[in-house]
Design a protein around this motif. Structure first.
Motif, short mmCIF file in Angstrom:
data_model
loop_
_atom_site.label_atom_id
_atom_site.label_comp_id
_atom_site.label_asym_id
_atom_site.label_seq_id
_atom_site.Cartn_x
_atom_site.Cartn_y
_atom_site.Cartn_z
N TRP A 43 74.90 67.64 -57.51
CA TRP A 43 74.37 67.38 -56.20
C TRP A 43 73.59 65.97 -56.33
N GLN A 46 75.47 62.45 -52.71
CA GLN A 46 76.26 63.02 -51.62
C GLN A 46 76.63 62.18 -50.76
N LEU A 52 76.66 70.49 -48.05
CA LEU A 52 75.26 71.35 -48.01
C LEU A 52 75.38 72.35 -46.96
N CYS A 55 77.40 75.28 -48.13
CA CYS A 55 76.84 76.50 -48.91
C CYS A 55 76.60 77.60 -48.22
N ASN A 86 69.86 73.46 -52.99
CA ASN A 86 70.76 72.49 -53.51
C ASN A 86 70.21 71.17 -52.92
N ARG A 89 67.99 68.82 -55.21
CA ARG A 89 68.73 68.33 -56.04
C ARG A 89 69.22 66.68 -55.59
N ILE A 90 69.52 66.66 -54.55
CA ILE A 90 70.15 65.21 -53.87
C ILE A 90 69.12 64.42 -54.08
#
Length: 542
Positions: A43, A46, A52, A55, A86, A89-90
């Motif tokens: 992740w 992107q 995203l 998800c 998530n 995490r980007i």
């Protein structure tokens, strides 16, 4: 599970060598020790926010015929948790320029506003350090999405790329400027990319509050005020600057007002796009860049020979030292149809004072009327040159001899790329032995083998078989593999060169299929030059 997998550094090293996303997903599904770091890598970068939104449970969203993702039902609060997890995490949101028209689905504007109403971007992406706003909203015209850019600004953001859309209200520009100063003081690289309709934008950027900037790229049609320019001069960490100096943007006019001067003490790379080369000269005469190592100029309107000479001299004024400049590229772009003036060697001689140059490229300014004396002096001044080009677009007769070209390339041992017109109609004069070598017998030898040269563009050079051009090139430059030339409509003078090029390609094949015979080529060429044997004896000489 092995104990080594409990050490984060070991796990991270292993995962850094995983090439495919599929393999990374498999790692993430293996065990808890690998799951979290594998997901962090998956992740971390992107291209847009589509993955995203995907998800969410599949019954909450759908992709329309326009490739936008819309919500088919309202997700439950708990269903947003995977999105939030998530998103944390980007680290980088960047636009993938290689995808062309095959872009993956991306969220519709309504979905974005829904997401950011629940989770403001600054909190949703706590680890984000780089954003290209086109990865969030690629709309070329102003829309409410543009206001979302301000919500992405945070003290941890280091790289910011955005565009100023056409039709943007003045108050939105002012709000963005205020937000940049208050919330993005940690930005180190800022790029304002061009909009699509070519409209100009006046934006007062708070450079005085962005002292960590070391890269600033201001795209076409961005107008700066006198206040902005003064603040740029106070950016003591600025190392890379890219500017649009086209006529009418007001930058040069602002500098001239009151004879304003800037000192960019840390700048080492400068790129300027302009319509008139004179505007670039005016800028350099008012900007001090004592540590400049690279300058790249692109312009498209005709510059007279005197104006080209004034530009070269302006480098002395701006750099104030000859110790740092390594790279200079001046290219006239587009497809100009006007007159090309003659550009004699004297215009470029001031460059010889910059002894650290490794890349010198001048292209399409006019007819480069260089001479052997300049080429010889360039070999002395720039011993570490790697790329050298004086590329004329118009046909003319060059006075640079093939002998001078061979001498230059063989003396500059790092030269990899050479673009130069020369006279290849006369057989070159063999060099005498170098100083320090035994010359008691008075014999001469072929030019020293130079293994760096890989590409040669001969431009509009003239050729004759008597000059042995392909043979000498093959013997002196054993790693030369690419020879180019200019093609002009109805130019029958190119036929001799096409024959020479075909002969070079044949010798190139010898290099691959018969290296033993190819190793004898230098001695064979030397014997031909000394009229001891004929060229036709090559096929039967071994």
């Amino acid at each position: 599970m092995h104990r080594a997998l409990l050490v984060n550094d070991i796990v991270h090293t292993i995962l850094q060598n995983v090439d495919s996303a599929t393999d990374m997903i498999n790692f993430a599904s293996t065990c808890s020790a690998l799951s979290s770091p594998a997901l962090d890598i998956l992740w971390s970068k992107q291209w847009n926010l589509g993955p995203l939104i995907m998800c969410l449970p599949k019954d909450t969203w759908e992709v329309g015929a326009d490739n936008f993702i819309r919500l088919s039902r309202e997700p439950l609060p708990t269903e947003w948790e995977c999105v939030r997890s998530n998103a944390s995490r980007i680290r980088e949101l960047s636009r993938n320029k290689d995808m062309g028209y095959r872009r993956p689905p991306q969220p519709h504007s309504h979905v974005l506003h829904k997401l950011f109403a629940l989770f403001p971007p600054a909190s949703l992406f706590p680890n984000l350090h780089k954003i290209d706003f086109k990865a969030v909203s690629p709309r070329p015209k102003f829309s409410p999405d543009f206001a979302l850019l301000r919500q992405f600004l945070s003290p941890g953001l280091e790289v910011l790329v955005f565009y100023v859309p056409s039709g943007i209200p003045v108050h939105e520009v002012e709000r963005l400027s205020d937000a940049l100063g208050a919330q993005a003081s940690g930005v180190r690289q800022m790029v304002i990319s061009p909009n699509h309709d070519g409209s100009r934008c006046q934006i007062d950027l708070p450079f005085n509050k962005m002292q960590k900037l070391h890269l600033l790229d201001l795209g076409p049609n961005v107008c700066l005020t006198r206040h902005d320019l003064a603040d740029i001069g106070r950016l003591r960490s600025l190392q890379v600057l890219r500017l649009d100096l086209r006529e009418g943007l007001g930058i040069i006019e602002t500098l001239r007002l009151g004879d304003m001067r800037l000192e960019l003490s840390a700048l080492n790379s400068l790129t300027i796009v302009t319509d008139h080369l004179q505007l670039c000269t005016s800028f350099l005469l008012r900007v001090i860049t004592p540590r400049l190592s690279s300058i790249d100029i692109r312009y498209w309107k005709y510059a007279a020979p005197a104006e080209v000479g004034e530009f070269v001299l302006s480098l002395h004024t701006s750099c104030q030292s000859f110790a740092f400049l390594e790279d200079i590229s001046v290219i006239r772009t587009g497809h100009p149809r006007d007159f090309y003036g003659p550009l004699p060697s004297d215009l470029f001689r001031p460059l010889l004072k910059f002894r650290k140059l490794t890349n010198v490229v001048f292209k399409a300014q006019g007819q480069y009327c260089l001479d052997d004396a300049f080429i010889d002096d360039a070999a002395v001044a720039w011993p570490d040159i790697q790329r050298l080009g004086f590329a004329s677009k118009e046909m003319h007769t060059s006075t640079v001899t093939f002998t001078a070209v061979l001498s230059l390339a063989s003396r500059c041992r790092s030269l990899r790329v050479l673009y130069l017109d020369f006279d290849g109609t006369q057989r070159p004069t063999l060099p005498y032995r170098r100083e320090g070598e035994d010359a008691s017998d008075g014999e001469r030898e072929l030019w020293p083998t130079q293994t760096a040269l890989e590409r040669l563009h001969v431009g509009h050079s003239k050729f004759s078989r008597v000059a042995l051009v392909p043979w000498i090139l093959s013997a002196v430059f054993p790693n030369l593999y690419d020879i180019g030339w200019c093609r002009a409509p109805d130019d029958f003078s190119i036929i001799p060169w096409l024959q020479e090029a075909a002969e070079f390609q044949q010798l190139l094949r010898y290099r691959k299929i018969d290296p033993v015979k190819y190793a004898l080529l230098p001695n064979f060429v030397l014997s031909v030059l000394e009229d001891k044997i004929s060229l036709e004896s090559w096929e039967v000489s071994v």
